[in-house]
Scaffold this active site. Structure first.
Site, PDB file in Angstrom:
ATOM      1  N   CYS A   1       0.854  -1.235   0.297  1.00  0.00           N
ATOM      2  CA  CYS A   1      -0.182  -0.036   0.114  1.00  0.00           C
ATOM      3  C   CYS A   1       0.967   1.150  -0.142  1.00  0.00           C
ATOM      4  O   CYS A   1       2.013   1.015   0.483  1.00  0.00           O
ATOM      5  CB  CYS A   1      -0.575   0.092   1.655  1.00  0.00           C
ATOM      6  SG  CYS A   1      -2.337   1.403   1.283  1.00  0.00           S
TER       7      CYS A   1
ATOM      8  N   HIS B   1      -9.439  -3.043  -1.436  1.00  0.00           N
ATOM      9  CA  HIS B   1      -8.271  -2.725  -1.519  1.00  0.00           C
ATOM     10  C   HIS B   1      -8.649  -1.338  -1.371  1.00  0.00           C
ATOM     11  O   HIS B   1      -8.927  -0.554  -0.192  1.00  0.00           O
ATOM     12  CB  HIS B   1      -7.211  -3.316  -1.696  1.00  0.00           C
ATOM     13  CG  HIS B   1      -5.891  -1.870  -0.869  1.00  0.00           C
ATOM     14  ND1 HIS B   1      -4.996  -3.191   0.038  1.00  0.00           N
ATOM     15  CD2 HIS B   1      -5.750  -1.143  -1.509  1.00  0.00           C
ATOM     16  CE1 HIS B   1      -3.851  -2.170   0.154  1.00  0.00           C
ATOM     17  NE2 HIS B   1      -4.046  -0.923  -0.480  1.00  0.00           N
ATOM     18  N   GLU B   2      -9.237  -0.589  -2.196  1.00  0.00           N
ATOM     19  CA  GLU B   2      -8.979   0.657  -2.746  1.00  0.00           C
ATOM     20  C   GLU B   2     -10.782   1.043  -1.720  1.00  0.00           C
ATOM     21  O   GLU B   2     -10.706   2.351  -1.102  1.00  0.00           O
ATOM     22  CB  GLU B   2      -9.309   0.944  -4.029  1.00  0.00           C
ATOM     23  CG  GLU B   2      -7.861   0.580  -4.698  1.00  0.00           C
ATOM     24  CD  GLU B   2      -6.355   1.542  -4.056  1.00  0.00           C
ATOM     25  OE1 GLU B   2      -6.783   1.990  -3.149  1.00  0.00           O
ATOM     26  OE2 GLU B   2      -5.726   0.924  -3.853  1.00  0.00           O
TER      27      GLU B   2
ATOM     28  N   HIS C   1     -10.211   1.764   2.063  1.00  0.00           N
ATOM     29  CA  HIS C   1      -9.534   3.253   2.013  1.00  0.00           C
ATOM     30  C   HIS C   1     -11.000   4.185   1.757  1.00  0.00           C
ATOM     31  O   HIS C   1     -10.625   4.956   3.105  1.00  0.00           O
ATOM     32  CB  HIS C   1      -8.987   3.254   1.303  1.00  0.00           C
ATOM     33  CG  HIS C   1      -7.186   3.520   1.310  1.00  0.00           C
ATOM     34  ND1 HIS C   1      -6.460   2.931   2.271  1.00  0.00           N
ATOM     35  CD2 HIS C   1      -6.290   2.417   0.863  1.00  0.00           C
ATOM     36  CE1 HIS C   1      -5.371   2.656   1.932  1.00  0.00           C
ATOM     37  NE2 HIS C   1      -5.090   2.455   1.432  1.00  0.00           N
TER      38      HIS C   1
END
EC number: 3.5.1.88
Length: 170
Positions: free
Chosen positions: A91, A133-134, A137
């Protein structure tokens, strides 16, 4: 275009849940271009607006790094997910650190493009992992949050030590 500053874990701003995008104007287009420029400069394959301290639901992705298959996901939502997979994830907000995160192998995503038009995307493999993953965030979650408390603490210590070294060398 301009490079944006990437927040580094354990920066508390990374825990902010992003708000939906409702205005698709020239300012948004410039910001998306700057996100891509920052992502390429940092040698990443994905970037969420939260990572650059803009708490809007915007993701840029380019798995191949060729600039020919850029993906913009605005207000993304995973509708379906199947299968089990996972890799050692990295990351841009946790530079130099990696950790295994279980993910879904395939995802179906509803999102808007740069112009605000709705579309669907079926993704698998690395693209599906990157999207998950994004989106994490955007929801105030970093991959370290999926790890054990001990591993998370070690990551924090390594990053704080790195930040001190960088500050010392300035």
């Amino acid at each position: 275009m301009a490079l944006l500053n990437v927040l580094i874990y354990p920066d508390e701003r990374l825990k902010t849940v992003a708000e939906p995008v409702s205005v698709f104007d020239e300012e948004l287009q410039t910001f998306i271009d700057n996100m891509f420029e920052t992502m390429y400069h940092e040698e990443g394959i994905g970037l969420a607006a939260t990572q650059v301290n803009v708490h809007k639901r915007i993701i840029t992705i380019d798995i191949e790094g060729t600039k020919e298959n850029q993906i913009v996901l605005i207000n993304p939502e995973i509708l379906e997910s199947f299968g089990e997979t996972g890799i050692e994830e990295g990351c841009l907000s946790l530079p130099g650190l990696r950790g295994f995160v279980p993910r879904k192998e395939t995802v179906k995503v509803k999102a808007q493009n740069r112009q605000g038009e709705d579309f669907m995307l079926d993704a698998d493999g690395l693209l599906a992992i990157c999207i998950q993953h994004e989106i994490d965030h955007l929801n105030g979650i970093v991959f370290a949050d999926h790890l054990s408390p001990l591993k998370r603490q070690r990551m924090k210590e390594k990053l704080l030590k790195l930040q001190k070294q960088i500050a010392k060398n300035r």
